[in-house]
Design an enzyme around this catalytic site. Structure first.
Site, PDB file in Angstrom:
ATOM      1  CD  GLU A  23      -2.786  -1.326   2.409  1.00 56.28           C
ATOM      2  OE1 GLU A  23      -2.809  -0.391   3.215  1.00 56.28           O
ATOM      3  OE2 GLU A  23      -3.438  -2.376   2.577  1.00 56.28           O
ATOM      4  CD  GLU A  40      -4.497  -7.987   1.908  1.00 52.46           C
ATOM      5  OE1 GLU A  40      -5.382  -7.309   2.456  1.00 52.46           O
ATOM      6  OE2 GLU A  40      -3.288  -7.702   1.962  1.00 52.46           O
TER       7      GLU A  40
HETATM    8  O1  G3I Z   1      -3.833  -9.402  18.932  1.00 56.23           O
HETATM    9  C1  G3I Z   1      -4.695  -8.482  19.629  1.00 56.23           C
HETATM   10  C2  G3I Z   1      -5.483  -9.228  20.667  1.00 56.23           C
HETATM   11  O2  G3I Z   1      -4.607  -9.768  21.640  1.00 56.23           O
HETATM   12  C3  G3I Z   1      -6.508  -8.285  21.318  1.00 56.23           C
HETATM   13  O3  G3I Z   1      -7.335  -9.027  22.181  1.00 56.23           O
HETATM   14  C4  G3I Z   1      -7.369  -7.627  20.243  1.00 56.23           C
HETATM   15  C5  G3I Z   1      -8.314  -6.586  20.837  1.00 56.23           C
HETATM   16  O4  G3I Z   1      -8.685  -5.629  19.886  1.00 56.23           O
HETATM   17  O5  G3I Z   1      -6.539  -6.975  19.306  1.00 56.23           O
HETATM   18  C6  G3I Z   1      -5.661  -7.860  18.628  1.00 56.23           C
HETATM   19  O6  G3I Z   1      -4.946  -7.164  17.642  1.00 56.23           O
HETATM   20  C7  G3I Z   1      -5.665  -6.940  16.436  1.00 56.23           C
HETATM   21  C8  G3I Z   1      -4.936  -7.655  15.294  1.00 56.23           C
HETATM   22  O7  G3I Z   1      -5.568  -7.371  14.075  1.00 56.23           O
HETATM   23  C9  G3I Z   1      -4.905  -9.172  15.479  1.00 56.23           C
HETATM   24  O8  G3I Z   1      -6.209  -9.700  15.412  1.00 56.23           O
HETATM   25  C10 G3I Z   1      -5.725  -5.449  16.146  1.00 56.23           C
HETATM   26  O9  G3I Z   1      -6.499  -4.807  17.140  1.00 56.23           O
HETATM   27  C11 G3I Z   1      -6.298  -5.201  14.791  1.00 56.23           C
HETATM   28  O10 G3I Z   1      -6.174  -3.817  14.468  1.00 56.23           O
HETATM   29  C12 G3I Z   1      -5.565  -6.002  13.739  1.00 56.23           C
HETATM   30  O11 G3I Z   1      -6.198  -5.768  12.504  1.00 56.23           O
HETATM   31  C13 G3I Z   1      -5.585  -6.331  11.351  1.00 56.23           C
HETATM   32  C14 G3I Z   1      -5.182  -5.179  10.410  1.00 56.23           C
HETATM   33  O12 G3I Z   1      -4.705  -5.705   9.177  1.00 56.23           O
HETATM   34  C15 G3I Z   1      -4.064  -4.344  10.996  1.00 56.23           C
HETATM   35  O13 G3I Z   1      -2.923  -5.146  11.224  1.00 56.23           O
HETATM   36  C16 G3I Z   1      -6.570  -7.243  10.684  1.00 56.23           C
HETATM   37  O14 G3I Z   1      -6.787  -8.390  11.504  1.00 56.23           O
HETATM   38  C17 G3I Z   1      -6.041  -7.714   9.341  1.00 56.23           C
HETATM   39  O15 G3I Z   1      -7.027  -8.451   8.659  1.00 56.23           O
HETATM   40  C18 G3I Z   1      -5.679  -6.490   8.511  1.00 56.23           C
HETATM   41  O16 G3I Z   1      -5.143  -6.929   7.289  1.00 56.23           O
HETATM   42  C19 G3I Z   1      -4.946  -5.914   6.316  1.00 56.23           C
HETATM   43  C20 G3I Z   1      -3.715  -6.291   5.527  1.00 56.23           C
HETATM   44  O17 G3I Z   1      -2.618  -6.453   6.401  1.00 56.23           O
HETATM   45  C21 G3I Z   1      -3.400  -5.254   4.448  1.00 56.23           C
HETATM   46  N1  G3I Z   1      -4.561  -5.019   3.600  1.00 56.23           N
HETATM   47  C22 G3I Z   1      -5.792  -4.695   4.295  1.00 56.23           C
HETATM   48  C23 G3I Z   1      -6.115  -5.797   5.300  1.00 56.23           C
HETATM   49  C24 G3I Z   1      -7.440  -5.589   5.955  1.00 56.23           C
HETATM   50  O18 G3I Z   1      -7.425  -4.499   6.783  1.00 56.23           O
END
Ligand code: G3I
Length: 388
Positions: free
Chosen positions: A180, A297
């Site tokens: 991105e 994705e």
């Molecule tokens: O791991 C913690 C967990 O311990 C806690 O209980 C929970 C409470 O909110 O948070 C968890 O962390 C989360 C993490 O994902 C793991 O599940 C974060 O809050 C959350 O912001 C994070 O979101 C991810 C996001 O990228 C940011 O990294 C999404 O799962 C993931 O699907 C998303 O993936 C992105 C790609 O990397 C790039 N393209 C877009 C795509 C979708 O957003």
């Protein structure tokens, strides 16, 4: 009001920010751009599938890879999800565990525990493993702002990429090296995002990332991964142009880049804006640069679709099949990855929830790991794809 907020947040995420910020709802965008609105889900598209072979098997029969993203937190405790991944997927992608803030959350302390667990899961079950992602403007560690400056930025940047890539060298099929990097709203002529690494290292940070990764793992396919350019809107068109310019520039400078990742977070109500002919031409333009294409994705939002589950599943399946039949027509497309496998675990539950609080249904399997019409749509697209 609540619905507007959801629409705005999703629009921003999916790259429709300029429209969202001036308060246009999704429906308004349709009228504005589409002109050919019709009742969604009213076709009699046939989703019949022959046999019970898995998506992995159907893809492999055509020389394609099918896989999905998963995260340690759920996969390590959910045997239903594990069994479904083992059955359906030929490739596994860590959803978050290899991002900078996870791997090097503490400066100079690389933690590969969860990434290694996922790599081991993949190899144990004879799945390919794919890295996501080495360079992104999001999920940077907390120490980033405090420690990184003009003087030490290049050292920290190259050290991180080299360390992570070396750690998985020999295990990684491919890496999303940079994720991105384009944001045409940031006002640069080249369309590059004003990302922290651009501000510290200049626009050649992208080329540098590929060079460092190639040196550390000469066998992995190195991919530039991008989002939100699949539709026939002026904004997506401008993003496609910026992406092609970037890829051309990288290739002309001999950068070791092997592929483009097209995230493909599609909209359940996006059908009127998908122009198969234009998108097919874009894929051909990318292929003509000698690059492979990964659908990285894939999922389909249903937050603005009406409640009725049968109709919702049919609309989502239509989006899957229409999109995949277009992209798989391009022989340079070698892999299709969905961002999750089952509706039980999807980022869209948090990022694009339904206003009626019902569960979202964006993926091929339902929350009980049963195949849905979306699964049929993907299976049919694989069955009908030309062999690679
Ligand atoms: O791991 C913690 C967990 O311990 C806690 O209980 C929970 C409470 O909110 O948070 C968890 O962390 C989360 C993490 O994902 C793991 O599940 C974060 O809050 C959350 O912001 C994070 O979101 C991810 C996001 O990228 C940011 O990294 C999404 O799962 C993931 O699907 C998303 O993936 C992105 C790609 O990397 C790039 N393209 C877009 C795509 C979708 O957003």
């Amino acid at each position: 009001m609540f619905n507007n907020r959801i629409t705005r947040r999703r629009s921003l995420w999916l790259g429709l920010g300029a429209l969202a910020t001036i308060g246009m709802s999704n429906k308004f965008i349709h009228t504005y751009y589409g002109g050919n609105m019709r009742a969604l889900g009213e076709t009699n598209q046939d989703f019949t599938v022959v046999g019970t072979a898995s998506l992995r098997q159907r893809a492999a029969a055509k020389g394609l890879i099918y896989g999905a993203a998963a995260n340690y937190e759920t996969l390590s405790v959910d045997t239903g999800l594990a069994n479904s991944l083992i059955q359906e997927c030929g490739m596994l992608v860590p959803e978050g565990e290899l991002k900078w803030g996870f791997v090097q959350g503490i400066r100079n302390q690389f933690d590969f525990t969860q990434g290694d667990w996922l790599a081991n899961f993949a190899s144990t079950h004879n799945m390919l493993f794919r890295g996501h992602t080495l360079v992104w403007h999001l999920v940077l560690p907390e120490w980033f702002d405090e420690i990184v400056n003009q003087q030490n930025a290049e050292g920290i940047f190259t050290e991180h990429i080299a360390t992570v890539t070396q750690h998985y060298a020999g295990q990684m099929h491919s890496w999303d090296v940079v994720n991105e990097a384009i944001d045409i709203d940031d006002g640069r002529a080249d369309g590059l995002r004003q990302a922290p690494w651009l501000q510290l290292l200049g626009p050649d940070y992208i080329e540098l990332a590929f060079r460092v990764a190639a040196e550390a793992d000469p066998n992995a396919l190195l991919v530039y991964n991008e989002t939100a350019f699949e539709y026939d809107t002026p904004r997506d068109e401008a993003r496609r142009i910026a992406i092609l310019n970037l890829l051309e520039r990288l290739k002309s400078r001999g950068t070791p880049i092997h592929g483009l990742g097209i995230q493909s977070h599609l909209l359940g109500d996006g059908k009127p804006y998908f122009n198969a002919q234009k998108f097919r031409q874009f894929l051909a333009d990318v292929a003509s640069l000698g690059l492979k294409i990964f659908i990285t994705e894939l999922d389909v939002t249903d937050d603005v679709l009406a409640f009725d589950i049968d109709n919702r599943d049919r609309i989502i399946a239509e989006v899957y099949e229409d999109y995949l039949s277009t992209v798989l027509d391009e022989p340079a497309v070698i892999a299709v990855l969905t961002w999750g496998l089952s509706d039980k675990v999807t980022w869209l539950s948090d990022y694009a929830p339904r206003a009626d609080s019902e569960a979202v249904r964006p993926l091929p399997l339902n929350s009980n790991f049963q195949r849905k019409l979306a699964w049929n749509a993907i299976a049919r697209a694989f069955d009908n794809a030309p062999t690679r």
